[in-house]
Design an enzyme around this catalytic site. Structure first.
Site, PDB file in Angstrom:
ATOM      1  N   GLU A 157       1.711  -6.271   6.116  1.00 28.47           N
ATOM      2  CA  GLU A 157       3.155  -6.419   5.921  1.00 28.47           C
ATOM      3  C   GLU A 157       3.707  -7.747   6.457  1.00 28.47           C
ATOM      4  O   GLU A 157       4.614  -7.770   7.297  1.00 28.47           O
ATOM      5  CB  GLU A 157       3.882  -5.225   6.557  1.00 28.47           C
ATOM      6  N   ASN A 198      -2.347  -6.653   3.209  1.00 28.41           N
ATOM      7  CA  ASN A 198      -1.798  -5.377   2.755  1.00 28.41           C
ATOM      8  C   ASN A 198      -0.280  -5.393   2.925  1.00 28.41           C
ATOM      9  O   ASN A 198       0.238  -5.831   3.949  1.00 28.41           O
ATOM     10  CB  ASN A 198      -2.420  -4.260   3.607  1.00 28.41           C
ATOM     11  N   HIS A 234       3.793   3.273  -1.468  1.00 34.24           N
ATOM     12  CA  HIS A 234       4.641   4.370  -0.999  1.00 34.24           C
ATOM     13  C   HIS A 234       5.811   4.455  -1.983  1.00 34.24           C
ATOM     14  O   HIS A 234       6.783   3.702  -1.885  1.00 34.24           O
ATOM     15  CB  HIS A 234       5.133   4.107   0.424  1.00 34.24           C
ATOM     16  N   GLU A 262      -2.210   3.055   0.137  1.00 36.64           N
ATOM     17  CA  GLU A 262      -1.481   4.071   0.907  1.00 36.64           C
ATOM     18  C   GLU A 262      -0.619   4.936  -0.012  1.00 36.64           C
ATOM     19  O   GLU A 262       0.526   5.258   0.303  1.00 36.64           O
ATOM     20  CB  GLU A 262      -0.609   3.386   1.977  1.00 36.64           C
ATOM     21  N   ASP A 264       1.491   7.504  -1.867  1.00 43.44           N
ATOM     22  CA  ASP A 264       2.157   8.809  -1.870  1.00 43.44           C
ATOM     23  C   ASP A 264       3.415   8.682  -2.720  1.00 43.44           C
ATOM     24  O   ASP A 264       3.894   7.578  -2.995  1.00 43.44           O
ATOM     25  CB  ASP A 264       2.463   9.332  -0.460  1.00 43.44           C
TER      26      ASP A 264
END
Length: 449
Positions: A157, A198, A234, A262, A264
């Site tokens: 990030e 990432n 996300h 990641e 979801d």
């Protein structure tokens, strides 16, 4: 989610009989997700917590996924809580589990603005000192797991939403050059590990993902060791970027791998059948975009069960973001994953062995009742346990024995005592409690995990 609960009968709801939650039975099931992915040249993974890798959770994690990402165990605050004092226990546990189950490990994460120890964030460092601390941390952690980690999220990030660099400890202290330095040090510590940058909200083509693209292009031109880009994904229900595959392809065209790291898909609660169907479509479209690009290495879900998801705590009123429900039963999202990988059926093969929880009421009077929960294992075991449920009629736990129980509003959580955390294969543990009630006393849905 109500339609997906397992093990509930009308008689049980009316009488307060014991409820046992087990892994769903399989019939004409596809191969596990990990095998479907491997047939497509991809890897499907999940984030995990080391202490949970037992019972049904551990069985699913081991059977369904080809890669594990420690959710917190390899972050700086976890592994180096004091300067020069390292705690590898949970990270080692996850690596050992993966090796025992023929899985890869994705290391997460070496350099991040968050979850750093207070000694680091509160220190007053010169650039040379800060650089030395960062190099030592990366060299120590990557070196410890040399040859055991397939890929590292080296830098996590680094960008703001508008594509500018995120300010904070690393950028303020070292400038943007910290990214190249971190990659170089990680490569020196393990030349065979794939090294990634990432970030989140970089799934589609926009200002933030373009900043990441330009950074990777520049690093490649400079000869900095950069092997891949992680798109966290996300996502919010129904909002998969239309340019996802295009974005994956443009990074691949730079000569780097891409991974969905990641995944979801959160939704407003309570979830209904329409939302769950849309979630299945979203999971399918994300995985299909990866399958369509040769250099997309694979997809990792950020926790596979709703009971383990970070979403409800971070986004109040939202949840149900993973492929399995709170009782480890597969949701339509599981089917979406499987279909994108070439499968077809809704039911995964059962994990080998399971541990279950049974709630019952043994006595009841005008203002109170006595209940108990029995935890049993067959073909699996537990080193520790935690049981939770939510009361639906204002019941309140007033006393407990053989467990430590807390209640916040309607939510009850009970964990093992110091002397009864272990439940062997073929064994069981029972704890009891007294509680108050008024008017009705319906049996709640119990989660073991």
């Amino acid at each position: 989610m109500r339609s997906l609960r397992t093990g509930l009968s009308l008689a049980a709801l009316l009488t307060g009989a014991a409820l046992v939650f087990t892994a769903p039975a399989a019939h004409a099931a596809d191969p596990p997700l990990r095998d479907l992915a491997a047939a497509r040249g991809k890897v499907v993974g999940t984030a995990v917590t080391g202490s949970k890798l037992t019972g049904t959770y551990g069985a699913i994690a081991g059977a369904q996924f080809g890669s594990l990402t420690p959710d917190n165990a390899m972050k700086w605050g976890s592994v180096e809580p004091t300067r020069g004092g390292f705690d590898w226990a949970e990270a080692d546990q996850i690596v050992a589990f993966a090796q025992a189950h023929g899985q890869q490990v994705r290391g997460h994460t070496l350099v991040w603005h968050s979850q750093n120890p207070s000694w680091l964030t509160n220190g007053s460092w010169t650039p040379a000192q800060l650089s030395g601390l960062l190099q030592n941390h990366i060299s120590t952690e990557v070196g410890r797991y040399k040859g055991e980690i397939a890929a590292w999220d080296v830098v996590n990030e680094p960008f703001n939403e508008d594509g500018t660099y995120r300010t904070g400890l690393w950028y303020d202290g070292l400038g943007s050059g910290y990214i190249a330095s971190a990659l170089t040090w990680a490569h020196a510590a393990d030349p065979n590990a794939k090294l990634y940058i990432n970030d989140y909200n970089v799934e589609g083509v926009d200002a933030k993902s373009t900043a990441l693209y330009n950074l990777v292009k520049s690093l490649k031109q400079q000869g900095v060791p950069i092997d891949g880009v992680g798109l966290q994904a996300h996502l919010i229900l129904g909002q998969v970027p239309s340019t996802l595959q295009q974005n994956i392809q443009r990074f691949a065209d730079l000569g780097v791998d891409v991974a969905i790291t990641e995944l979801d898909v959160r939704m407003a609660l309570p979830a209904d059948s329409g939302e769950l169907a849309q979630q299945a479509a979203d999971f399918k479209s994300v995985v299909a975009a990866c399958v369509a690009v040769a250099r997309c290495a694979g997809v990792t879900v950020w926790g596979f069960a709703d009971s383990d998801s970070w979403v409800p705590d971070t986004f109040p009123g939202y949840g149900a973001a993973t492929p399995y429900d709170e009782n480890y039963a597969p949701k339509p999202a599981y089917r979406g994953l499987a279909e994108a990988l070439g499968g077809s059926t809704t039911t995964p093969p059962p994990p080998t062995g399971a541990c279950t929880a049974a709630y019952s009421v043994s006595g009841q009077w005008d203002s109170g009742f006595t209940g108990q929960v029995k935890i049993s294992c067959s073909g699996a075991s537990l080193a520790s346990w935690k049981v939770s449920w939510t009361y639906g009629a204002g019941q309140r736990v007033t006393q407990a024995w053989n467990a430590t129980c807390t209640q916040s509003g309607a939510a009850v959580s009970c964990a093992n005592a110091s002397y009864n955390g272990a439940v062997p294969d073929g064994g069981s543990v029972t704890f009891g409690f007294n509680a108050s009630w008024n008017g009705s006393n319906p049996v709640p849905t119990v989660t073991l995990g």
